[in-house]
Design an enzyme around this catalytic site. Structure first.
Site, short mmCIF file in Angstrom:
data_model
loop_
_atom_site.label_atom_id
_atom_site.label_comp_id
_atom_site.label_asym_id
_atom_site.label_seq_id
_atom_site.Cartn_x
_atom_site.Cartn_y
_atom_site.Cartn_z
N ASP A 248 0.89 -1.18 0.02
CA ASP A 248 0.13 -0.06 0.05
C ASP A 248 0.96 1.23 0.10
O ASP A 248 2.09 1.24 -0.72
CB ASP A 248 -0.88 -0.30 1.23
CG ASP A 248 -2.25 0.77 0.99
OD1 ASP A 248 -2.15 2.06 0.34
OD2 ASP A 248 -3.03 0.17 1.29
N HIS A 275 2.22 2.12 -3.13
CA HIS A 275 1.47 2.88 -3.89
C HIS A 275 1.92 4.49 -3.62
O HIS A 275 1.24 5.53 -3.99
CB HIS A 275 0.05 3.29 -3.17
CG HIS A 275 -0.69 1.61 -3.16
ND1 HIS A 275 -2.02 1.63 -2.71
CD2 HIS A 275 -0.39 0.52 -3.97
CE1 HIS A 275 -2.19 0.23 -3.12
NE2 HIS A 275 -1.11 -0.36 -3.73
#
Length: 436
Positions: A248, A275
């Site tokens: 993430d 991310h």
């Protein structure tokens, strides 16, 4: 870890002092040192070592360290949740592994909720909790392993598989975070390796004066909700010379209901899968005075990203991004006030955002302000994205530093329009192997 690689990673800026113009952290931050005094040295024992480690922490005077070392061919300390005391240190030595129990019952806040899907969330204790502390921290060249890839005791799936099932079926996965810090000041995280967290790796909530230096976070790209480092309601935080790949956000600066986040320096770091470098999505208490400098993002899905929407929006301002290398990113620059399209009365407004010396090799740029009364305000200075694959601009005041002109996609993609593109050759490094 390959010693040559680590030495290279940790020598990209002076080790003795971060001397940076525009530094957002108001402290003078220098490379930390290991604790001078050790109150207890522990070696691994069979079974769960939680009680003996916790007892050593409780008995350790402030300013001293509990040191975990490998011995006699054994290196792994299996443990349930641990709580740190104010002023004490946990030192995981080179070659030692502090491994989190895979038993959901060990982390239960409410009987039977941890390790399940439910309408509620946050029903697990973290593996390591630092609460109402001043001074101390976690250091060492060893590893803290959250065991997110391990099948939960009494279950048929891993922590990560539970998180993926929540995504498909709805509800919240109740899984432990690796390290949770609440209401703390003057903590240090130095040289530690964090891996395989079931959820977020290092969460900093209501903190001031935090130094994260030379740590490694390593978790697979498909491990859901495994943010690397999340400062929220945080003031005067420096994250330097660290290496992060995860499933993430590599780093996500947040400002939810607990309070504003400001005076943050993210300096000389390397991101791999993940991310990207994010601000948000919770921005409702306000984020300001952020420095992001000397950063590589190698294969992250997003690059530099500010994300929020009107369900949790607020003012994000005085964000300076400089000397950034992007490679193989879908969205190298995303400044988006409609991140998930949720609606509410909390308007996201991004002001005084500057990007200087930013180079990428592909992807789409998104510049999406809220409305004409709350426009995105961003300045580009030597920003170049090769092979630009898309450009979305709405409710955005976008300038180039050279003349105050509004850039077009062609100017961002054209090196002549930004004078000399920031050079990224020599800045790409392999991910460091585990220290032996």
């Amino acid at each position: 870890m390959n010693a040559k690689t680590l030495t290279t990673l940790l020598s990209l800026c002076p080790a003795f002092l971060l001397s940076i113009a525009h530094a957002a952290d108001r402290r003078l931050v220098q490379e930390p040192a290991y604790p001078q005094h050790i109150c207890s040295t522990l070696t691994p024992e069979p079974g769960n070592n939680q009680q003996r480690i916790q007892q050593a922490i409780e008995r350790c005077p402030a300013g001293q360290a509990v040191k975990l070392i490998a011995a006699n061919g054994h290196n792994t300390f299996l443990s349930g949740p641990l709580s740190m005391r104010s002023g004490t240190w946990l030192w995981v030595d080179k070659g030692a592994v502090l491994a989190a129990s895979a038993n959901p019952a060990d982390y239960d806040k409410v009987n039977g909720m941890c390790g399940t899907l439910s309408n509620q969330k946050g029903q697990c204790q973290p593996f390591i909790h630092i609460d109402n502390a001043q001074g101390g921290g976690i250091v060492g060249e060893g590893t803290i392993d959250g065991g997110g890839n391990q099948i939960m005791e009494g279950k048929t799936e891993t922590w990560w598989q539970l998180a993926r099932r929540a995504q498909k079926e709805g509800g919240n996965q109740n899984v432990p975070r690796l390290i949770q810090v609440d209401n703390a000041k003057n903590l240090t995280f130095y040289h530690i390796r964090l891996t395989n967290s079931p959820n977020f790796h290092l969460v900093l909530n209501k903190v001031q004066g935090i130094t994260v230096w030379g740590i490694v976070i390593d978790t697979p790209a498909d491990a859901r909700n495994t943010d690397g480092i999340d400062p929220g309601a945080a003031t005067d935080v420096t994250i330097a010379k660290s290496v992060i790949r995860t499933g993430d956000d590599n780093i996500a600066i947040k400002a939810g209901n607990s309070g504003p986040t400001r005076f943050i320096s993210i300096v000389d770091n390397h991101f791999y899968s993940g991310h990207g470098m994010s601000l948000g999505s919770e921005t409702n208490s306000g984020i300001s005075d952020i420095l992001i400098k000397d950063l590589t993002l190698d294969g992250t899905t997003s690059g530099i990203r500010i994300k929020s929407d009107s369900s949790r929006g607020g003012i994000v301002e005085n964000v300076h991004v400089e000397n950034v290398c992007l490679r193989n990113n879908k969205w190298p620059i995303t400044l988006d006030t409609a991140y998930e399209g949720k609606k509410g009365n909390l308007i996201p407004w991004y002001k005084h955002i500057s990007l200087k010396n930013v180079s990428g090799n592909s992807g789409k740029v998104v510049l999406n302000g809220y409305d004409s009364e709350h426009p995105l305000d961003v300045t580009f200075d030597a920003v170049k994205i090769d092979n630009l694959q898309g450009w979305h601009q709405q409710n955005a005041i976008v300038r180039v530093a050279e003349g105050g002109l509004t850039p077009t996609p062609s100017t961002i993609a054209n090196a002549t329009a930004v004078k000399t593109a920031y050079a990224c050759e020599g800045k790409w490094l392999p991910f460091p192997a585990m220290r032996q």
